[in-house]
Scaffold this motif. Structure first.
Motif, short mmCIF file in Angstrom:
data_model
loop_
_atom_site.label_atom_id
_atom_site.label_comp_id
_atom_site.label_asym_id
_atom_site.label_seq_id
_atom_site.Cartn_x
_atom_site.Cartn_y
_atom_site.Cartn_z
N ASN A 256 0.83 -1.19 0.00
CA ASN A 256 0.00 0.00 0.00
C ASN A 256 0.87 1.25 0.00
O ASN A 256 1.86 1.33 0.73
CB ASN A 256 -0.92 -0.02 1.23
N TYR A 257 0.48 2.23 -0.80
CA TYR A 257 1.33 3.41 -1.02
C TYR A 257 1.42 4.34 0.19
O TYR A 257 2.26 5.24 0.20
CB TYR A 257 0.83 4.19 -2.24
N VAL A 258 0.57 4.13 1.18
CA VAL A 258 0.63 5.01 2.34
C VAL A 258 1.68 4.57 3.35
O VAL A 258 1.96 5.28 4.31
CB VAL A 258 -0.75 5.12 3.04
N PHE A 259 2.28 3.40 3.16
CA PHE A 259 3.24 2.88 4.14
C PHE A 259 4.51 3.73 4.18
O PHE A 259 4.96 4.25 3.16
CB PHE A 259 3.66 1.45 3.80
N ALA A 448 0.25 19.67 -8.42
CA ALA A 448 -0.98 20.47 -8.53
C ALA A 448 -1.54 20.70 -7.13
O ALA A 448 -1.72 19.74 -6.37
CB ALA A 448 -1.99 19.75 -9.41
N PRO A 449 -1.84 21.94 -6.74
CA PRO A 449 -2.29 22.21 -5.37
C PRO A 449 -3.50 21.39 -4.94
O PRO A 449 -3.60 20.97 -3.79
CB PRO A 449 -2.61 23.71 -5.40
N VAL A 450 -4.43 21.13 -5.87
CA VAL A 450 -5.65 20.41 -5.49
C VAL A 450 -5.38 18.94 -5.24
O VAL A 450 -6.23 18.24 -4.69
CB VAL A 450 -6.73 20.55 -6.58
N LEU A 451 -4.22 18.44 -5.62
CA LEU A 451 -3.90 17.02 -5.43
C LEU A 451 -3.09 16.76 -4.17
O LEU A 451 -2.64 15.64 -3.94
CB LEU A 451 -3.12 16.49 -6.66
N ARG A 452 -2.95 17.76 -3.34
CA ARG A 452 -2.24 17.57 -2.07
C ARG A 452 -3.00 16.61 -1.16
O ARG A 452 -4.22 16.50 -1.21
CB ARG A 452 -2.09 18.90 -1.33
N ASP A 453 -2.25 15.93 -0.32
CA ASP A 453 -2.89 15.13 0.72
C ASP A 453 -3.55 16.08 1.72
O ASP A 453 -3.05 17.18 1.98
CB ASP A 453 -1.85 14.30 1.47
N PRO A 454 -4.66 15.67 2.31
CA PRO A 454 -5.34 16.55 3.27
C PRO A 454 -4.55 16.69 4.58
O PRO A 454 -3.85 15.78 5.00
CB PRO A 454 -6.67 15.84 3.51
N THR A 506 -4.08 14.84 10.22
CA THR A 506 -3.16 13.84 9.69
C THR A 506 -1.72 14.04 10.18
O THR A 506 -0.84 13.27 9.79
CB THR A 506 -3.17 13.87 8.15
N ASP A 507 -1.48 15.03 11.01
CA ASP A 507 -0.13 15.22 11.55
C ASP A 507 0.04 14.37 12.81
O ASP A 507 0.29 14.88 13.90
CB ASP A 507 0.15 16.70 11.83
N GLN A 508 -0.12 13.07 12.64
CA GLN A 508 0.04 12.13 13.74
C GLN A 508 0.64 10.84 13.22
O GLN A 508 0.67 10.57 12.02
CB GLN A 508 -1.28 11.88 14.46
N ALA A 509 1.13 10.04 14.16
CA ALA A 509 1.94 8.88 13.81
C ALA A 509 1.20 7.87 12.95
O ALA A 509 1.80 7.24 12.07
CB ALA A 509 2.46 8.21 15.08
N PHE A 510 -0.09 7.70 13.21
CA PHE A 510 -0.83 6.68 12.47
C PHE A 510 -1.53 7.27 11.24
O PHE A 510 -2.59 6.83 10.82
CB PHE A 510 -1.85 5.99 13.39
N LEU A 515 -5.42 7.94 6.47
CA LEU A 515 -5.62 8.11 5.03
C LEU A 515 -6.34 6.89 4.44
O LEU A 515 -7.19 7.02 3.56
CB LEU A 515 -4.28 8.32 4.33
N ASP A 516 -6.01 5.72 4.93
CA ASP A 516 -6.60 4.50 4.38
C ASP A 516 -8.08 4.38 4.71
O ASP A 516 -8.81 3.73 3.98
CB ASP A 516 -5.84 3.29 4.93
N MET A 517 -8.51 4.98 5.80
CA MET A 517 -9.92 4.91 6.18
C MET A 517 -10.76 5.99 5.50
O MET A 517 -11.96 5.81 5.30
CB MET A 517 -10.06 5.05 7.70
N PHE A 518 -10.14 7.13 5.15
CA PHE A 518 -10.88 8.23 4.52
C PHE A 518 -10.70 8.30 3.00
O PHE A 518 -11.61 8.74 2.29
CB PHE A 518 -10.40 9.57 5.08
N GLU A 519 -9.53 7.96 2.51
CA GLU A 519 -9.17 8.19 1.12
C GLU A 519 -9.35 6.93 0.29
O GLU A 519 -9.25 5.81 0.80
CB GLU A 519 -7.72 8.66 1.03
N PRO A 520 -9.58 7.07 -1.02
CA PRO A 520 -9.73 5.88 -1.86
C PRO A 520 -8.42 5.13 -2.04
O PRO A 520 -7.35 5.73 -2.10
CB PRO A 520 -10.22 6.46 -3.19
N GLN A 521 -8.52 3.80 -2.13
CA GLN A 521 -7.37 2.99 -2.50
C GLN A 521 -7.25 2.99 -4.03
O GLN A 521 -8.26 2.94 -4.73
CB GLN A 521 -7.53 1.54 -1.99
N ASP A 522 -6.04 3.05 -4.51
CA ASP A 522 -5.78 3.08 -5.95
C ASP A 522 -4.94 1.86 -6.31
O ASP A 522 -3.72 1.92 -6.40
CB ASP A 522 -5.06 4.38 -6.32
N HIS A 523 -5.63 0.72 -6.47
CA HIS A 523 -4.93 -0.53 -6.76
C HIS A 523 -4.38 -0.50 -8.18
O HIS A 523 -5.06 -0.06 -9.10
CB HIS A 523 -5.88 -1.71 -6.59
N PRO A 524 -3.16 -0.97 -8.38
CA PRO A 524 -2.61 -0.94 -9.74
C PRO A 524 -3.31 -1.95 -10.65
O PRO A 524 -3.91 -2.93 -10.19
CB PRO A 524 -1.14 -1.34 -9.52
#
Length: 940
Positions: A256-259, A448-454, A506-510, A515-524
């Motif tokens: 997973n890309y968030v790791f 692109a500014p709109v593509l930033r992580d929240p 999102t400025d925390q250790a976990f 991100l995985d609970m709120f954001e979509p997964q993008d499987h290749p």
């Protein structure tokens, strides 16, 4: 004199040690057999007694009761370390928490804590109870750690704190009693267990760890994510790929890309230690990477959820069991390669070999932790600190769709500059100096500014089903996420939010888990070769929990603050509900909150009348179609006051009776299909029925074949894999693992559960039930019943062969494993009351329908959900999703006097898809007759 004093002390120490050794019972002394003896298993009752004996006799063990199981047993964790460490457990736990959360620490402070702390290592067993190596190795590991005095063990005890945790007590009791029931050892078998080895969900107990519905999951999750937060967790499973002994780390792509990369390479390091030890001990058969199917993409498993918390989560899948078996001849497994450096030869395999392998693997992990204790402690801090830093600034995550966008922008740019190439270099994947794609494509797409992580997420308190949103918040809290709550109204990015809203920064250790609970997964797009068949994900490809629970939230891209208070870690939340207005005539209860159905069921159980408002209510009180109306009474007031407070519901008291039409609600006699061995989807719904207070009865194929269904039931629910396809049979991985049970060898008490739904016996009875006024609800593949009933619908996911025949779309053209898709709904229908006009559904190669021309002309089929776009994917992987456009995902069709409902998506999936629960709940009440409307308009 001094000599005799010393001699006396030595003699006392020797006698004390001898006495202690005598009181430490070996497994043989306690169970009557050695762990790993063929044809022998221990029950949990025996194991629990052994845990208690060991804890009482050893100064290396502390026994901790971590909570009750679903069947009421106690679940235990044994903390094993040196006596000196056990005296300072609170301090070592505090250090582990501080480093894992990485809050307000400098690197220097973190290094000091890492030097002071001990490595925390989790080892569990028994989660999947038929995988008996896991449970039995746990017993043997405990014994070895408390009894051995060799230098390695003493170093481990000095440097590590080991959390040895039994993952499924109920399952061990069920499985062992089943296996040991046969007095002749050679006849003992684990096959054909009559029921699930976890009360409700069986094997899916390893898919519950990001929502934590089950008691055992909650017990384990609290220790992992709130209390101890170990640096390493090791999850024992079975079984290894045929021709190998076990599969282990490192795992195949994708991860997973968030790791954090340190987590991934940490798995590599532990995997190297594990395979090296086996090789050094001449224990062949360890396979890894492409040698097995296991990956690190999925969240929700006991091992995989830890990956999203910066823990090095380890999984091994080993062969073996109490009944000897063969390592089969698989020729391609016999050639050494990077996946399997030391192949195992075909041979007879005994239980003791699997136990010995497991013990070696445990010791390799514990020895690594002891030798690299400070590094492990510092690295979990470093990963947490990285997450905090990424969540504190503008950050762009990499993912396949971003890479595809770069390639597409370059391809479509008429002014692109083609970089120089060199054929000799190209064959090695190299490019000439100064070559490559210009950086502008990276800068314009990736930056692109709109593509930033929240920077964070806001969950407003004024959403229609805030109680379910709070359940989502509690799922985050159970996994150790820091939650904040607004103490007053506030404004962020020009939008106003009420007090009580939740904030997840999102400025925390976990951060990876958030991100995985709120954001979509993008499987290749993962295929065996270009143009070839897809590579199936190990489990789901997409699962975004906020989507599945239909939680309304806002992504905030810039840093923000407000009147927020930080909630204590692990402190679960309860939504506040109220009864508003003057209930002169009664109460109105929205159908949008799932918890409304609990309140309604409690009212009905108490004999209180409840009505539904099919057209809703207008005026000052705007209520959606399908809302509930409860006439005023003292008893109704008492129950609704309690429900509003306990369930977080806003109930509106009204002075005048609604003028719109009303339908009286009556409870139905509900039947839920199950089968011998237990259906996990059925078990999930059984749990849901209990949680939402729907009375129901479990029935089996023999009950259906016996007929007279309409005299006994009003509605029958069929989960996926209950109804076979026309002219064929459904088989899943679990039913394929063993031969079907035989009547003569099955205990009499379980024989009524045997059998399958068949076209010749079962389908005619279901048709008769429907025609007599019954309701049938089908989910997933059980919508096959529509074809058995010859309803005017067709499979939408087919293509024509050159011979003019229809065949299912091949995987090269269309493939959607478990993912989240968006559908449209007709929310005015009884079946969809309380739902929005669009919703997210869990879709797992689910059926999709096309209405036949005669169905449209005659109006005999009512679409309930459909795809109105060629890109409905929200999270996961959907290859060829354009084929879904205009397909019907759910429908209702009358059959005689009854109603047939077909829901292709998994509307109750693992009790995670809470946004679609109402699609089941609405069908569990009688529609009754239209009641007399009131004579005055609603003004409250």
């Amino acid at each position: 004199m001094r000599y005799f004093s010393r001699l006396l002390i030595v003699m006392l120490l020797v006698s004390t040690t001898a006495a202690l050794a005598q009181t430490l019972p070996s497994p043989k002394e306690h169970f009557g057999f050695n762990i790993g003896d063929d044809y022998q298993l221990a029950t949990y009752t025996q194991t629990e007694a052994y845990f208690k004996k060991i804890a009482a006799a050893s100064d290396r063990v502390k026994l901790v009761d971590i909570g009750p199981t679903e069947e009421g047993r106690r679940q235990y964790m044994l903390i094993v370390s040196s006596p000196e460490n056990l005296k300072k457990l609170d301090r070592y736990k505090e250090i582990s928490q501080k480093l894992a959360r990485a809050e307000n620490l400098t690197d220097e402070q973190a290094r000091a804590l890492a030097n002071e702390g001990k490595a925390i290592v989790w080892i569990d067993g028994g989660l999947h109870a038929t995988e008996t190596v896991g449970t039995m190795q746990l017993i043997e590991t405990i014994w070895q750690l408390v009894s051995r005095k060799d230098p390695e063990t003493m170093r481990i005890l000095d440097q590590d704190i080991i959390l040895l945790t039994h993952a499924n007590p109920d399952g061990q009791e069920i499985v062992t009693n089943w296996y040991m029931r046969e007095p002749k050892p050679e006849k003992r078998s684990l096959d054909n267990l009559p029921r699930l080895y976890q009360k409700y969900i069986g094997h899916d107990n390893n898919r519950d760890f990001f929502i934590m519905n089950m008691k055992e999951t909650q017990n384990i999750g609290r220790q992992l994510f709130v209390e101890w937060i170990p640096q390493i967790m090791y999850n024992h499973h079975q079984r290894g790929p045929a021709g190998s002994v076990l599969a282990g780390p490192p795992y195949r792509d994708p991860f997973n890309y968030v790791f954090d990369p340190l987590m991934v390479t940490g798995i590599d390091a532990l995997g190297a230690a594990m395979i090296n030890r086996l090789n050094a001990e001449n224990k062949p058969g360890f396979t890894r990477l492409s040698g097995s199917v296991f990956s690190t993409w999925y969240n929700g498993g006991l091992r995989t959820t830890t990956h999203f918390h910066n823990m090095i989560g380890l999984l091994t899948e080993i062969i073996g069991g109490p009944t000897p078996e063969d390592v089969p001849l698989v020729p391609k497994r016999l050639i050494p390669n990077g996946a399997t450096p030391y192949p195992v030869l075909p041979q007879k395999w005994h239980f003791k070999q699997s136990i010995d392998y497991s013990l070696s693997l445990n010791y390799s992990v514990l020895n690594y932790a002891a030798r690299y204790r400070d590094e492990l402690l510092f690295n979990i801090y470093r990963m947490g600190k990285n997450s905090i830093e990424r969540g504190s600034r503008d950050y762009w995550a990499l993912s396949p769709k971003r890479i595809d966008a770069i390639d597409e922008a370059y391809k479509n740019d008429p002014k692109k500059v083609v970089p120089p190439t060199n054929a000799a270099l190209a064959q090695y994947g190299m490019i000439p100096k100064g070559g490559g794609m210009p950086m502008k494509y990276y800068d314009t797409i990736m930056k692109a500014p709109v593509l930033r992580d929240p920077r964070g997420f806001i969950i407003p308190a004024n959403q229609p089903d805030f109680a379910t949103a709070v359940k989502f918040v509690n799922a985050l809290i159970k996994t150790g996420v820091q939650i904040q709550q607004a103490t007053a109204d506030f404004t962020v990015a020009g939008k106003k939010y009420p007090a009580g809203s939740y904030v997840v920064k999102t400025d925390q250790a976990f951060r990876p888990h958030i991100l995985d609970m709120f954001e979509p997964q993008d499987h290749p797009n993962d295929f065996q070769y270009p143009g070839g068949p897809p590579v199936r994900p190990y489990d789901a490809a997409g699962w975004t929990l906020a989507y599945l629970m239909n939680v309304q939230f806002d992504r905030v891209l810039d840093g923000f603050d407000g009147p927020f208070k930080k909630l204590p870690y692990g402190e679960l939340q309860s939504p506040e509900g109220h009864v508003n207005g003057t209930p002169g005539a009664g109460y109105v209860l929205s159908a949008r909150p799932n918890n409304s159905f609990i309140a309604v069921n409690d009212l009905l159980a108490s004999g209180i009348e409840v009505y539904r408002l099919p057209n809703g209510v207008g005026g000052k009180l705007t209520v959606e179609s399908g809302a509930f109306f409860v006439p005023a009474s003292a008893k109704a007031k008492e129950l609704l006051d309690k429900s509003a407070k306990g369930l977080g519901l806003d109930v509106t008291g009204i002075a005048k009776r609604p003028t719109t039409s009303m339908i009286k609600v009556s409870p139905m006699r509900i039947a839920l299909w199950d089968n011998y061995g237990g259906s996990m989807p059925s078990g999930w719904i059984r749990w849901l029925m209990e949680q939402y207070h729907f009375p129901m009865k479990v029935i089996y194929p023999q009950d259906i074949d016996a007929g007279d269904l309409r005299k006994k039931f009003d509605v029958i629910v069929f989960v996926t894999r209950a109804i076979p396809p026309v002219g064929g049979k459904d088989e899943d991985i679990f039913s394929a693992l063993s031969e079907p049970p035989k009547v003569e060898t099955t205990p009499a008490e379980y024989r009524p559960w045997m059998g399958k739904i068949t076209a010749d016996k079962s389908i005619p009875q279901l048709k008769t039930f429907l025609e007599a006024g019954g309701t049938v609800v089908t989910i997933g593949t059980s919508t096959n019943l529509a074809y058995h009933l010859k309803l005017p619908v067709k499979n939408a996911l087919v293509e024509m062969t050159p011979a003019g025949q229809e065949k299912p779309l091949p995987g090269e053209k269309y493939y959607i494993p478990g993912s989240v898709l968006r559908v449209n709904l007709d929310s005015t229908q009884h079946a969809t009351w309380g739902m929005p006009t669009q919703t997210d559904v869990y879709f797992d190669a689910s059926p999709v329908f096309k209405l036949a021309p005669e169905a449209i002309a005659k109006g005999t089929v009512t679409p309930l959900m459909w795809f109105d776009t060629n890109k409905p994917l929200r999270s996961g992987w959907a290859w060829g999703q354009a084929y879904l456009q205009d397909g019907v995902a759910a429908f209702m069709a009358p059959v005689g006097s009854g109603k047939f409902y077909a829901f292709g998506p998994e509307i109750t999936f693992r009790a995670q898809a809470q946004g679609t629960f109402k699609l089941l709940f609405n069908q569990l009440y009688s529609t009754g007759k239209t009641a007399q409307a009131g004579s005055e308009s609603v003004s409250e």
